[in-house]
Design an enzyme around this catalytic site. Structure first.
Site, PDB file in Angstrom:
ATOM      1  N   ARG A 198      28.457  39.987  26.183  1.00 44.46           N
ATOM      2  CA  ARG A 198      28.613  41.357  24.885  1.00 44.46           C
ATOM      3  C   ARG A 198      30.464  42.356  25.192  1.00 44.46           C
ATOM      4  NH1 ARG A 198      24.562  39.561  24.263  1.00 44.46           N
ATOM      5  NH2 ARG A 198      23.014  39.894  24.872  1.00 44.46           N
ATOM      6  N   SER A 221      20.217  48.177  24.680  1.00 41.60           N
ATOM      7  CA  SER A 221      20.348  48.289  25.971  1.00 41.60           C
ATOM      8  C   SER A 221      21.362  49.148  26.981  1.00 41.60           C
ATOM      9  CB  SER A 221      19.819  47.187  26.448  1.00 41.60           C
ATOM     10  OG  SER A 221      19.523  45.865  25.613  1.00 41.60           O
ATOM     11  N   GLU A 245      25.949  49.459  29.290  1.00 37.73           N
ATOM     12  CA  GLU A 245      26.053  48.405  27.534  1.00 37.73           C
ATOM     13  C   GLU A 245      26.389  49.394  27.120  1.00 37.73           C
ATOM     14  OE1 GLU A 245      23.152  45.682  25.147  1.00 37.73           O
ATOM     15  OE2 GLU A 245      23.686  45.285  26.906  1.00 37.73           O
TER      16      GLU A 245
END
Length: 299
Positions: free
Chosen positions: A172, A221, A291
């Site tokens: 990510r 998320s 995130e």
């Protein structure tokens, strides 16, 4: 310089105090000081090349992975309009997608062309540009597995095409610098049968619908999965399922999602996330990392 705004001229649109809560998934948070929608790559390049280097630039897609704090975002927020959403099929099982093209649309175009390997984009609720920036992933695959190259307009207005290696991808995360706008991406798949590809996309869609609160005001998320763990399991084990602060709630359906139940402020959502992180650390000794991107000023 535009005498009305004090910003460089732009063929597209410029709005002072442009609402971000109108389109980001959480539907809350403050406005952009300037919301800018360029007409094309050249328009964006010219604008950024003349923009005072001291003014921050934040590219935003559909805001599926964003908490905009209640005080709003200083400087320029760039949102690519539909003119940046074009998708074309190229030789070698490649798909070229504009930065504002949605993941589901890219996956569908690939399916129709008999290109497999991009099905996971069906499960990513953002734009191609956002997916490239954060190495978005789902169902066992990530952008780094399919990206050939991408075109960026840098903060100083220069246009660069980066090969996959330059993104220096990790979980990510990418090496894309602040203020750079990803305007196009070239993805590569493998030959496949459209029916088989479509069935896999349907499976992904059904799995998301069954497990995630897609019909709520939510984000993507919330926390990264720590090595060897699932964030949602850690949150659940710490007793946070359904936990609320103000109008914000940890989803009962999937505990790695936070919800705006109707009147949550961005401060409620961020405070809830931090409380979840505190409880998880207290329970398991594991520190969850955000995130979801949190941007802007608190007030």
């Amino acid at each position: 310089m535009d005498v009305l705004t004090g910003l460089p001229p732009l063929e597209g649109s410029v709005k002072r105090g442009g609402s971000l809560a109108d389109f980001i998934w959480f539907r809350c948070g403050g406005p952009a000081e300037w919301l800018v929608k360029p007409s094309d790559i050249e328009d964006l390049s010219q604008f950024l090349s003349q923009l005072d280097p001291a003014i921050p630039v934040l590219p935003v897609g559909v805001g599926s992975n964003l908490i905009v704090r209640d005080g709003g975002v200083r400087g320029v927020v760039v949102r690519l309009p539909k003119s940046f959403a074009k998708i074309s099929i190229e030789d070698g099982h490649r798909v070229r997608a504009g930065g504002s093209a949605m993941g589901i649309t890219v996956a569908s175009k690939a399916r129709d062309a008999g290109i497999a390997g991009l099905e996971f984009l069906r499960g990513i609720p953002g734009t191609a540009g956002g997916a490239v920036r954060m190495n978005a992933g789902a169902y066992g695959r990530e952008v780094k597995d399919i990206l050939v190259e991408a075109t960026l307009v840098m903060r100083d207005g220069t246009v660069e095409t980066w090969p996959l290696e330059r993104f220096d991808y990790s979980y990510r995360h990418s090496a894309v610098p602040a203020g750079a706008v990803i305007v196009e991406a070239l993805f590569k798949g493998v030959p496949g049968d459209p029916e088989t590809i479509g069935a896999e996309m349907d499976r992904i869609a059904a799995e998301r619908e069954a497990s995630q609160p897609l019909r709520s005001r939510t984000g993507g998320s919330t926390f990264k999965n720590p090595p060897g763990h699932k964030a949602w399991q850690l949150v659940d084990a710490a007793g946070c399922r359904g936990l609320t602060i103000g109008g914000a709630q940890v989803s009962e359906k999937h505990t790695n999602f936070l919800l705006n139940t109707g009147d949550a402020t961005a401060a409620d959502i961020e405070a809830l996330g931090d409380e979840v992180r505190r409880r998880v650390f207290e329970h398991s000794g594991i520190e969850l990392e955000w995130e979801i991107q949190r941007v802007g000023d608190a007030e």
